[in-house]
Write a protein that holds these residues in place. Structure first.
Motif, PDB file in Angstrom:
ATOM      1  N   LEU A   1       2.126   9.414   7.905  1.00  0.00           N
ATOM      2  CA  LEU A   1       1.406   9.737   9.138  1.00  0.00           C
ATOM      3  C   LEU A   1      -0.081   9.972   8.915  1.00  0.00           C
ATOM      4  O   LEU A   1      -0.840  10.091   9.877  1.00  0.00           O
ATOM      5  CB  LEU A   1       2.025  10.976   9.798  1.00  0.00           C
ATOM      6  N   ILE A   2      -0.499  10.053   7.656  1.00  0.00           N
ATOM      7  CA  ILE A   2      -1.899  10.307   7.327  1.00  0.00           C
ATOM      8  C   ILE A   2      -2.492   9.029   6.728  1.00  0.00           C
ATOM      9  O   ILE A   2      -2.003   8.532   5.719  1.00  0.00           O
ATOM     10  CB  ILE A   2      -2.035  11.481   6.339  1.00  0.00           C
ATOM     11  N   ASN A   3      -3.535   8.526   7.360  1.00  0.00           N
ATOM     12  CA  ASN A   3      -4.082   7.226   6.984  1.00  0.00           C
ATOM     13  C   ASN A   3      -4.953   7.333   5.727  1.00  0.00           C
ATOM     14  O   ASN A   3      -6.172   7.227   5.781  1.00  0.00           O
ATOM     15  CB  ASN A   3      -4.879   6.630   8.143  1.00  0.00           C
ATOM     16  N   MET A   4      -4.271   7.553   4.615  1.00  0.00           N
ATOM     17  CA  MET A   4      -4.958   7.664   3.335  1.00  0.00           C
ATOM     18  C   MET A   4      -4.068   7.032   2.270  1.00  0.00           C
ATOM     19  O   MET A   4      -3.160   7.675   1.736  1.00  0.00           O
ATOM     20  CB  MET A   4      -5.235   9.123   2.993  1.00  0.00           C
ATOM     21  N   ASN A   5      -4.286   5.732   1.990  1.00  0.00           N
ATOM     22  CA  ASN A   5      -3.457   5.099   0.958  1.00  0.00           C
ATOM     23  C   ASN A   5      -4.097   5.308  -0.408  1.00  0.00           C
ATOM     24  O   ASN A   5      -5.314   5.407  -0.535  1.00  0.00           O
ATOM     25  CB  ASN A   5      -3.220   3.619   1.289  1.00  0.00           C
ATOM     26  N   ILE A   6      -3.255   5.395  -1.419  1.00  0.00           N
ATOM     27  CA  ILE A   6      -3.749   5.704  -2.762  1.00  0.00           C
ATOM     28  C   ILE A   6      -3.774   4.460  -3.652  1.00  0.00           C
ATOM     29  O   ILE A   6      -4.041   4.567  -4.861  1.00  0.00           O
ATOM     30  CB  ILE A   6      -2.886   6.796  -3.432  1.00  0.00           C
ATOM     31  N   GLY A   7      -3.531   3.292  -3.057  1.00  0.00           N
ATOM     32  CA  GLY A   7      -3.557   2.060  -3.837  1.00  0.00           C
ATOM     33  C   GLY A   7      -2.366   1.186  -3.504  1.00  0.00           C
ATOM     34  O   GLY A   7      -1.589   1.481  -2.597  1.00  0.00           O
ATOM     35  N   ASN A   8      -2.218   0.100  -4.268  1.00  0.00           N
ATOM     36  CA  ASN A   8      -1.200  -0.901  -3.976  1.00  0.00           C
ATOM     37  C   ASN A   8      -0.314  -1.124  -5.205  1.00  0.00           C
ATOM     38  O   ASN A   8      -0.812  -1.251  -6.325  1.00  0.00           O
ATOM     39  CB  ASN A   8      -1.874  -2.213  -3.568  1.00  0.00           C
ATOM     40  N   ILE A   9       0.999  -1.171  -4.979  1.00  0.00           N
ATOM     41  CA  ILE A   9       1.935  -1.319  -6.095  1.00  0.00           C
ATOM     42  C   ILE A   9       1.835  -2.695  -6.745  1.00  0.00           C
ATOM     43  O   ILE A   9       2.327  -2.888  -7.861  1.00  0.00           O
ATOM     44  CB  ILE A   9       3.394  -1.062  -5.653  1.00  0.00           C
ATOM     45  N   LYS A  10       1.200  -3.652  -6.066  1.00  0.00           N
ATOM     46  CA  LYS A  10       1.008  -4.980  -6.651  1.00  0.00           C
ATOM     47  C   LYS A  10      -0.201  -5.018  -7.585  1.00  0.00           C
ATOM     48  O   LYS A  10      -0.369  -5.960  -8.351  1.00  0.00           O
ATOM     49  CB  LYS A  10       0.830  -6.028  -5.544  1.00  0.00           C
ATOM     50  N   GLU A  11      -1.033  -3.994  -7.500  1.00  0.00           N
ATOM     51  CA  GLU A  11      -2.279  -3.993  -8.269  1.00  0.00           C
ATOM     52  C   GLU A  11      -2.321  -2.928  -9.355  1.00  0.00           C
ATOM     53  O   GLU A  11      -3.055  -3.070 -10.338  1.00  0.00           O
ATOM     54  CB  GLU A  11      -3.459  -3.794  -7.309  1.00  0.00           C
ATOM     55  N   GLU A  12      -1.567  -1.842  -9.175  1.00  0.00           N
ATOM     56  CA  GLU A  12      -1.565  -0.760 -10.157  1.00  0.00           C
ATOM     57  C   GLU A  12      -0.144  -0.263 -10.375  1.00  0.00           C
ATOM     58  O   GLU A  12       0.720  -0.397  -9.511  1.00  0.00           O
ATOM     59  CB  GLU A  12      -2.430   0.411  -9.678  1.00  0.00           C
TER      60      GLU A  12
ATOM     61  N   GLN B   1       0.832  -1.202   0.000  1.00  0.00           N
ATOM     62  CA  GLN B   1       0.000   0.000   0.000  1.00  0.00           C
ATOM     63  C   GLN B   1       0.870   1.257   0.000  1.00  0.00           C
ATOM     64  O   GLN B   1       1.864   1.325   0.727  1.00  0.00           O
ATOM     65  CB  GLN B   1      -0.922   0.018   1.219  1.00  0.00           C
ATOM     66  N   VAL B   2       0.480   2.235  -0.807  1.00  0.00           N
ATOM     67  CA  VAL B   2       1.240   3.483  -0.932  1.00  0.00           C
ATOM     68  C   VAL B   2       0.550   4.602  -0.162  1.00  0.00           C
ATOM     69  O   VAL B   2      -0.643   4.857  -0.351  1.00  0.00           O
ATOM     70  CB  VAL B   2       1.385   3.888  -2.416  1.00  0.00           C
ATOM     71  N   PHE B   3       1.308   5.260   0.699  1.00  0.00           N
ATOM     72  CA  PHE B   3       0.841   6.418   1.456  1.00  0.00           C
ATOM     73  C   PHE B   3       1.708   7.608   1.058  1.00  0.00           C
ATOM     74  O   PHE B   3       2.936   7.547   1.188  1.00  0.00           O
ATOM     75  CB  PHE B   3       0.956   6.177   2.963  1.00  0.00           C
ATOM     76  N   LEU B   4       1.111   8.679   0.586  1.00  0.00           N
ATOM     77  CA  LEU B   4       1.893   9.848   0.206  1.00  0.00           C
ATOM     78  C   LEU B   4       2.527  10.494   1.423  1.00  0.00           C
ATOM     79  O   LEU B   4       3.593  11.121   1.325  1.00  0.00           O
ATOM     80  CB  LEU B   4       1.025  10.848  -0.549  1.00  0.00           C
ATOM     81  N   CYS B   5       1.899  10.348   2.584  1.00  0.00           N
ATOM     82  CA  CYS B   5       2.499  10.718   3.867  1.00  0.00           C
ATOM     83  C   CYS B   5       2.335   9.527   4.795  1.00  0.00           C
ATOM     84  O   CYS B   5       1.230   8.981   4.906  1.00  0.00           O
ATOM     85  CB  CYS B   5       1.822  11.943   4.473  1.00  0.00           C
TER      86      CYS B   5
END
Length: 380
Positions: free
Chosen positions: A299-310, A293-297
């Motif tokens: 400390l902020i619980n907002m992932n933008i997706g998964n490198i295994k899927e996109e 899972q990719v998090f731009l920060c």
């Protein structure tokens, strides 16, 4: 030393570019990435719940991580941060080092350093893996930064880490790394201390230990987040008293932190109860969880997706990522952020804040700070 006018010009142009990207919510070139290479850990630290992640939750493989790092979007990468869990629990970690060296010849040509955070308990394995990696990394002009977690001297460290003989083990690892440092010029060693109510009175002792052993320090108040450290349930246990806060301010004002930008931001945050510092999360930096899972920060619980899927390109250019970047600096987490790594990545990239330091400090003191923070790699 990089000439003053050249640095000032670059920071000014960086500042204009960052303002434009921020306005658009557009990604920049990635210069730093943090990889949680495993969530497995042998410590049960009182300020962190990563160790509670079920063993049934899979970690990405070394091949997965190397495939990810081979992406052309990472061709401007300067710093690679490897964390956990405990990274040295990964049996094929030497393969990771050799794989990164191979990638340095291809797309990671600007990579200058790999930083690894460890609790230092697996002394024999750590020293063996590091000694094997150092010659390879040196041949490819890559520095290895070993960051050893040390929250106190002696029994208090053991209590914080919930691991038997914790301080003796990390001290043994540090002494072993010092031996390797004499042989390999590309090894840098430092301490990372999480400040807690339990160890506020130990900070001077930690700073003294670091000075005696020629180690850099990252000494920062604990962070409560449902993202990186998964620890909101710990919040009530980790509240600092006003007396604790004053002790921290006094500590950070000492001569030892004359060249620490982070110390100044922490003092300001403690006094005003709101942190004010530049941030480039999502523009030139992001964090990848052990499951992809990719998090731009972090400390902020907002992932933008998964490198295994996109693909990384799709993730960084998504509408969700764009909306996040437009809001960076305005999230509640931003107002209480004390994460030192994030400000390092941000200073050269955001430009204007670092440029104002050049004007306010004067070139001599500015370049002392610049050297201390190891930011030359962002000006090549």
């Amino acid at each position: 030393m990089v000439p003053t006018l050249k640095v000032a010009s670059k920071l000014f142009m960086n500042g204009l570019r960052f303002q434009y990207l921020h306005w658009r919510g557009a990604p920049g070139k990635v210069q730093a990435v943090s990889l949680e290479i495993t969530h497995n850990c042998i410590a049960k630290c009182i300020m962190c719940n990563i160790w509670k992640i079920s063993s049934k939750v899979p970690n990405l493989s070394i091949n997965d991580w190397l495939d990810f790092l081979s992406d052309d979007l990472l061709s401007d990468l300067r710093e690679l941060d490897v964390t956990g869990g405990e990274p040295f629990l990964v049996n094929d970690l030497p393969s990771f080092f050799s794989g990164v060296c191979e990638l340095k010849r291809k797309n990671l040509r600007k990579l200058k350093s790999i930083a690894i955070t460890t609790n230092g308990f697996l002394t024999d394995r750590i020293l063996a893996y590091v000694e094997k990696a150092l010659p390879m990394l040196k041949d490819h002009d890559i520095g290895l930064v070993m960051v050893c977690a040390m929250d106190a001297i002696g029994a208090v460290h053991e209590k914080i880490r919930n691991y038997p003989d914790a301080w003796n083990k990390v001290n043994e690892t540090i002494q072993g790394l010092k031996g390797l440092r004499k042989k390999y010029s590309n090894l840098v060693i430092g301490l990372k201390t999480t400040v807690l109510p339990l160890n506020v009175d130990q900070l001077e002792d930690i700073a003294y230990y670091a000075k005696e052993n020629d180690l850099f320090t990252i000494i920062s108040p604990c962070i409560i987040t449902d993202a990186r450290y998964l620890n909101p349930d710990k919040a009530h246990e980790l509240i600092f008293s006003q007396e604790d806060i004053q002790k921290m301010i006094t500590f950070y004002q000492s001569e030892s932190f004359r060249w620490s930008y982070h110390a100044h931001t922490v003092i300001q945050g403690l006094r005003e109860e709101e942190t004010k510092k530049p941030c480039s999360c999502g523009f030139n930096y992001f964090f990848v969880r052990s499951n992809g899972q990719v998090f731009l920060c972090p400390l902020i619980n907002m992932n933008i997706g998964n490198i295994k899927e996109e693909s990384l390109k799709c993730l960084l250019n998504s509408k969700k990522a764009s909306q996040f970047r437009k809001k960076i600096g305005k999230f509640p987490e931003c107002q209480r952020c004390t994460e030192p790594g994030l400000e390092r990545y941000a200073l050269p990239y955001e430009g204007f804040s670092y440029l104002s330091l050049l004007f306010s400090m004067g070139s001599h003191d500015f370049f002392q700070l610049h050297k201390h923070m190891g930011l030359d790699k962002y000006f090549s």
